[in-house]
Design an enzyme around this catalytic site. Structure first.
Site, PDB file in Angstrom:
ATOM      1  N   LYS A  27       0.821  -1.217   0.000  1.00 13.62           N
ATOM      2  CA  LYS A  27       0.000   0.000   0.000  1.00 13.62           C
ATOM      3  C   LYS A  27       0.858   1.273   0.000  1.00 13.62           C
ATOM      4  CE  LYS A  27      -3.946  -2.181   2.301  1.00 13.62           C
ATOM      5  NZ  LYS A  27      -4.984  -2.013   3.327  1.00 13.62           N
ATOM      6  N   PHE A  86     -15.452   3.930   7.229  1.00 13.62           N
ATOM      7  CA  PHE A  86     -14.086   4.310   6.839  1.00 13.62           C
ATOM      8  C   PHE A  86     -13.859   4.292   5.320  1.00 13.62           C
ATOM      9  CE2 PHE A  86     -14.081  -0.241   8.000  1.00 13.62           C
ATOM     10  CZ  PHE A  86     -13.619  -0.821   6.812  1.00 13.62           C
ATOM     11  N   TYR A 137     -12.646  -2.117  -3.597  1.00  9.16           N
ATOM     12  CA  TYR A 137     -13.122  -2.194  -2.209  1.00  9.16           C
ATOM     13  C   TYR A 137     -14.646  -2.086  -2.094  1.00  9.16           C
ATOM     14  CZ  TYR A 137      -8.509  -1.993   0.089  1.00  9.16           C
ATOM     15  OH  TYR A 137      -7.248  -2.274   0.574  1.00  9.16           O
ATOM     16  N   ARG A 190       2.635  -6.062   9.001  1.00 11.21           N
ATOM     17  CA  ARG A 190       1.900  -4.899   9.515  1.00 11.21           C
ATOM     18  C   ARG A 190       2.505  -4.362  10.812  1.00 11.21           C
ATOM     19  NH1 ARG A 190      -3.985  -7.179   7.617  1.00 11.21           N
ATOM     20  NH2 ARG A 190      -4.133  -5.968   5.701  1.00 11.21           N
ATOM     21  N   HIS A 238      -2.090  -5.593   1.738  1.00 14.15           N
ATOM     22  CA  HIS A 238      -3.427  -6.190   1.622  1.00 14.15           C
ATOM     23  C   HIS A 238      -3.271  -7.639   1.183  1.00 14.15           C
ATOM     24  CE1 HIS A 238      -7.610  -6.811   0.394  1.00 14.15           C
ATOM     25  NE2 HIS A 238      -7.103  -7.416  -0.666  1.00 14.15           N
ATOM     26  N   ARG A 278      -1.962 -14.070   4.769  1.00 18.98           N
ATOM     27  CA  ARG A 278      -2.643 -13.292   5.803  1.00 18.98           C
ATOM     28  C   ARG A 278      -1.923 -13.407   7.154  1.00 18.98           C
ATOM     29  NH1 ARG A 278      -7.318 -11.086   4.635  1.00 18.98           N
ATOM     30  NH2 ARG A 278      -8.282 -11.255   6.678  1.00 18.98           N
ATOM     31  N   THR A 332      -5.409  -6.788  10.837  1.00 15.15           N
ATOM     32  CA  THR A 332      -5.650  -5.475  10.209  1.00 15.15           C
ATOM     33  C   THR A 332      -4.986  -4.313  10.946  1.00 15.15           C
ATOM     34  OG1 THR A 332      -7.786  -6.339   9.473  1.00 15.15           O
ATOM     35  CG2 THR A 332      -7.489  -3.960   9.334  1.00 15.15           C
ATOM     36  N   ASN A 391      -2.204   0.285   6.640  1.00 11.65           N
ATOM     37  CA  ASN A 391      -1.625  -0.912   7.254  1.00 11.65           C
ATOM     38  C   ASN A 391      -0.691  -1.709   6.333  1.00 11.65           C
ATOM     39  OD1 ASN A 391      -3.613  -1.847   5.631  1.00 11.65           O
ATOM     40  ND2 ASN A 391      -4.749  -2.965   7.179  1.00 11.65           N
ATOM     41  N   GLU A 397     -10.270 -10.593  -6.883  1.00  8.66           N
ATOM     42  CA  GLU A 397      -9.241  -9.563  -6.754  1.00  8.66           C
ATOM     43  C   GLU A 397      -8.078  -9.782  -7.716  1.00  8.66           C
ATOM     44  OE1 GLU A 397      -8.185  -9.263  -2.604  1.00  8.66           O
ATOM     45  OE2 GLU A 397     -10.133  -8.409  -2.081  1.00  8.66           O
TER      46      GLU A 397
HETATM   47  P1  CMP Z   1      -7.445  -4.390   3.836  1.00 10.16           P
HETATM   48  O1  CMP Z   1      -6.979  -5.709   4.274  1.00 10.16           O
HETATM   49  O2  CMP Z   1      -6.872  -3.817   2.588  1.00 10.16           O
HETATM   50  O3  CMP Z   1      -9.047  -4.419   3.701  1.00 10.16           O
HETATM   51  C1  CMP Z   1      -9.886  -3.337   3.960  1.00 10.16           C
HETATM   52  C2  CMP Z   1      -9.138  -2.157   4.478  1.00 10.16           C
HETATM   53  O4  CMP Z   1      -9.927  -1.199   5.128  1.00 10.16           O
HETATM   54  C3  CMP Z   1      -8.154  -2.610   5.552  1.00 10.16           C
HETATM   55  O5  CMP Z   1      -7.123  -3.345   5.001  1.00 10.16           O
HETATM   56  C4  CMP Z   1      -7.775  -1.278   6.162  1.00 10.16           C
HETATM   57  O6  CMP Z   1      -6.873  -0.558   5.331  1.00 10.16           O
HETATM   58  C5  CMP Z   1      -9.138  -0.573   6.129  1.00 10.16           C
HETATM   59  N1  CMP Z   1      -9.828  -0.731   7.417  1.00 10.16           N
HETATM   60  C6  CMP Z   1     -10.369  -1.845   7.941  1.00 10.16           C
HETATM   61  N2  CMP Z   1     -10.944  -1.591   9.128  1.00 10.16           N
HETATM   62  C7  CMP Z   1     -10.784  -0.271   9.337  1.00 10.16           C
HETATM   63  C8  CMP Z   1     -11.172   0.607  10.388  1.00 10.16           C
HETATM   64  N3  CMP Z   1     -11.849   0.169  11.453  1.00 10.16           N
HETATM   65  N4  CMP Z   1     -10.830   1.912  10.288  1.00 10.16           N
HETATM   66  C9  CMP Z   1     -10.158   2.358   9.211  1.00 10.16           C
HETATM   67  N5  CMP Z   1      -9.756   1.573   8.169  1.00 10.16           N
HETATM   68  C10 CMP Z   1     -10.067   0.284   8.243  1.00 10.16           C
END
Ligand code: CMP
Length: 137
Positions: A9, A57, A49, A102, A115, A85, A91, A112, A126
């Site tokens: 990212k 968010f 997404y 992460r 992905h 993962r 996350t 983070n 995806e």
């Molecule tokens: P990702 O695994 O790319 O999938 C969805 C993304 O949304 C996640 O990583 C984060 O970047 C974002 N995300 C998920 N939960 C939250 C949250 N509670 N607040 C802000 N961003 C979030």
């Protein structure tokens, strides 16, 4: 053999840790079958997404994911969806295990670092969203 999508990212790209993340992928016996660096458009990020479109968010996530280049990777290996993962960590970087990507390179729950697809159906969607058959080696 399984395939999944990995993304480095914008926060990790700007921290100059693309190579470090790729090293972790290779050390874990995961094959990179396709890779490209792109700056996503708002439309591309929203399509990717779409499952999160009703989340509070969502708008911030789209802003972040279009704020700079990302590295898209099609990853292949045994049980790679679950393994990637685990290697990424949960996350929220603050709650991620020591040694995960992460924990090492994430900024916060939104920014983070990486992905990974969360299930076989999402991995299929995806990987095909970003790579066509000719781009996969
Ligand atoms: P990702 O695994 O790319 O999938 C969805 C993304 O949304 C996640 O990583 C984060 O970047 C974002 N995300 C998920 N939960 C939250 C949250 N509670 N607040 C802000 N961003 C979030």
């Amino acid at each position: 053999m399984e395939r999944t999508l990995g993304i480095i990212k914008p926060d990790a790209v700007s921290k100059n840790v693309i190579g470090k993340i790729i090293s972790i992928i290779e050390e874990n016996e995961i094959k990179i079958k396709a890779m490209k660096m792109v700056k996503l458009t708002e439309e591309q990020a929203k399509g990717f997404y779409y499952v999160h479109k009703d989340k509070p968010f969502f708008n911030d996530l789209i802003k972040f994911m279009t704020s700079g280049p990302v590295v898209l990777m099609l990853l292949e290996g045994e049980n790679v969806i679950e393994r990637w993962r685990k290697i990424m960590g949960v996350t929220d970087p603050a709650k991620a295990d020591e040694g995960t990507i992460r924990k090492l390179y994430g900024t916060d729950i939104e920014k983070n670092a990486v992905h990974g697809s969360d299930a076989p159906e999402t991995a299929e969607y995806e990987t095909k969203y970003f790579f066509n058959a000719l781009e996969v080696c």
